[in-house]
Design a protein around this motif. Structure first.
Motif, short mmCIF file in Angstrom:
data_model
loop_
_atom_site.label_atom_id
_atom_site.label_comp_id
_atom_site.label_asym_id
_atom_site.label_seq_id
_atom_site.Cartn_x
_atom_site.Cartn_y
_atom_site.Cartn_z
N THR A 74 -67.49 76.06 -45.08
CA THR A 74 -67.71 77.49 -44.87
C THR A 74 -68.37 78.12 -46.09
O THR A 74 -69.28 78.95 -45.96
CB THR A 74 -66.36 78.19 -44.60
N SER B 220 -69.41 89.41 -40.61
CA SER B 220 -70.79 88.96 -40.79
C SER B 220 -71.32 89.29 -42.18
O SER B 220 -71.43 90.47 -42.55
CB SER B 220 -71.70 89.60 -39.73
N VAL C 99 -75.78 79.44 -48.61
CA VAL C 99 -77.15 79.29 -48.09
C VAL C 99 -77.64 80.60 -47.50
O VAL C 99 -78.79 81.02 -47.73
CB VAL C 99 -77.20 78.15 -47.05
N GLN C 100 -76.78 81.30 -46.73
CA GLN C 100 -77.17 82.59 -46.17
C GLN C 100 -77.55 83.58 -47.27
O GLN C 100 -78.57 84.27 -47.18
CB GLN C 100 -76.03 83.17 -45.33
N ALA C 101 -76.71 83.65 -48.30
CA ALA C 101 -76.94 84.62 -49.37
C ALA C 101 -78.24 84.32 -50.12
O ALA C 101 -79.06 85.22 -50.36
CB ALA C 101 -75.76 84.60 -50.34
N LYS D 218 -72.05 77.36 -46.13
CA LYS D 218 -72.76 78.18 -45.14
C LYS D 218 -73.10 79.55 -45.72
O LYS D 218 -74.24 80.03 -45.63
CB LYS D 218 -71.90 78.33 -43.89
N TYR D 219 -72.11 80.19 -46.33
CA TYR D 219 -72.33 81.53 -46.88
C TYR D 219 -73.27 81.51 -48.09
O TYR D 219 -74.07 82.42 -48.28
CB TYR D 219 -71.00 82.17 -47.26
N LEU E 126 -74.45 88.66 -43.09
CA LEU E 126 -75.80 89.19 -42.90
C LEU E 126 -75.77 90.68 -42.57
O LEU E 126 -76.63 91.45 -43.05
CB LEU E 126 -76.52 88.41 -41.80
N ASN F 190 -80.78 82.62 -49.09
CA ASN F 190 -81.92 82.82 -48.19
C ASN F 190 -82.29 84.29 -48.07
O ASN F 190 -83.46 84.64 -47.81
CB ASN F 190 -81.59 82.25 -46.81
N GLU F 191 -81.30 85.18 -48.28
CA GLU F 191 -81.55 86.62 -48.24
C GLU F 191 -81.90 87.18 -49.62
O GLU F 191 -81.97 88.40 -49.79
CB GLU F 191 -80.31 87.33 -47.69
#
Length: 350
Positions: free
Chosen positions: A83, A59, A89-91, A86-87, A61, A93-94
């Motif tokens: 993939t 994970s 966008v997650q990064a 996806k990562y 996150l 967004n954080e």
């Protein structure tokens, strides 16, 4: 603006969570002065195992919460763009900076990701293929990296015969085709792959110009074609036409292509084509080519197909048999049958 050109630029983004526990992730973590604080991989077999001194997490996150990482480096192979996105966008967004590689996520094709990073006030940069340097040297370069096929590793189930040669235009396509025809006449289910757009004559199941691909993609293209043939036809035997030569003088450019086709084929046996007195090529010769083929791939050259277009004295075939200790045939004049006998006998032995 979004291209990295030095390790110093990476250091300014320390510390990193690295996505991808493979060759790319290890290389990134080994950059001098780059600090990694954790690794993530989607492969459940890697979760909890150690990689570069860290336990692999499932994970991103979770690692963002557990570490002081300022940035995320996405080091995934070609074919994993979904993939990687996806990562990324997650990064972002954080609130984390993102470094990608052109293999993972080329930013030229993801402008919306750049806009998202700008809106979140974080940095996003790409370790590019540096085609700008090629353009500076030659004045021309591809608009993007030409390596694009996913890397596969497929070993054929049916016996596979590779048809190589000592030069270009020495009879590889003709030999491959006539061997395929001879095998069909013997009642075998046959697969034939031509690695040239000129491979139009039957029997050919698949033909494509291997030279149009990145050398990094050629082996995958061969393996994928073999896999497709085996799923569609369940052949008793497969023949693959090679290109150019591993050793030819005067034209070094196709030699890497020749090696890639041979490596992707993983042949059980190899037939070598040669054209004596070649009018416009400079082959090093049969001995040198056999040595190169058998050194590059664990295969055995079991016969020679001579292109006699520039030869009037057919006694050269006997001379070559004595010199090289291998069956020598003229496939255009009945030799395909003898060569097929040699192939079947050798396949039976292995």
């Amino acid at each position: 603006m979004h291209t990295l050109s030095s390790v110093e630029e990476l250091r300014e983004l320390n510390p990193f969570i690295v996505i991808g526990c493979g060759g790319g992730g290890e290389k990134f973590a080994n950059f001098a002065g780059v600090e990694a604080v954790g690794f993530v991989d989607d492969d459940p077999r890697k979760h909890g195992t150690e990689f570069c001194g860290f336990k692999v997490s499932s994970s991103l996150l979770d690692l963002i919460k557990e570490t002081d990482a300022r940035s995320v480096a996405i080091m995934l192979p070609i074919g994993a763009e979904g993939t990687a996105l996806k990562y990324a966008v997650q990064a972002i967004n954080e609130g984390k900076n993102v470094v990608t590689s052109f293999r993972s996520l080329p930013l030229s094709e993801n402008t919306s990701l750049i806009k998202f990073a700008e809106r979140m006030n974080v940095t996003i940069k790409e370790i590019s293929p540096r085609l700008d340097n090629i353009r500076r040297i030659f004045g021309v370069a591809p608009s993007r990296c030409t390596e694009m096929l996913p890397k596969i590793n497929y070993r054929h189930k049916a016996p596979l015969v590779f048809v190589g040669g000592t030069s270009q235009e020495c009879g590889k396509r003709t030999t491959t085709r006539l061997l395929g025809k001879e095998a069909i006449e013997r009642g075998l289910e046959v697969g034939v792959i031509s690695t040239d757009e000129m491979g139009l004559e039957q029997p050919v199941d698949i033909n494509f110009r291997a030279g149009s691909l990145s050398v990094m993609d050629v082996a995958a293209a061969i393996m994928g074609s073999v896999k497709y043939l085996e799923e569609e036809k369940n052949p008793d035997i497969i023949f693959i036409e090679g290109q150019s030569s591993l050793t030819e003088r005067g034209n070094p450019h196709p030699r890497g292509l020749s090696a890639s086709i041979l490596i992707g084929s993983m042949p059980d046996a190899t037939v070598l084509c040669h054209r004596p007195n070649h009018p416009y090529r400079k082959p090093r010769g049969i001995k040198e080519e056999i040595r190169a083929i058998e050194a590059l791939e664990p295969t055995k050259v079991i016969g020679i197909s001579l292109n006699l277009r520039n030869i009037s004295d057919r006694s050269i075939m006997e001379e070559y048999e004595k010199r090289f200790g291998l069956p020598v045939v003229d496939v255009k004049n009945g030799g395909a049958s003898r060569l097929m006998d040699v192939i079947m006998e050798y396949i039976g032995e292995i």
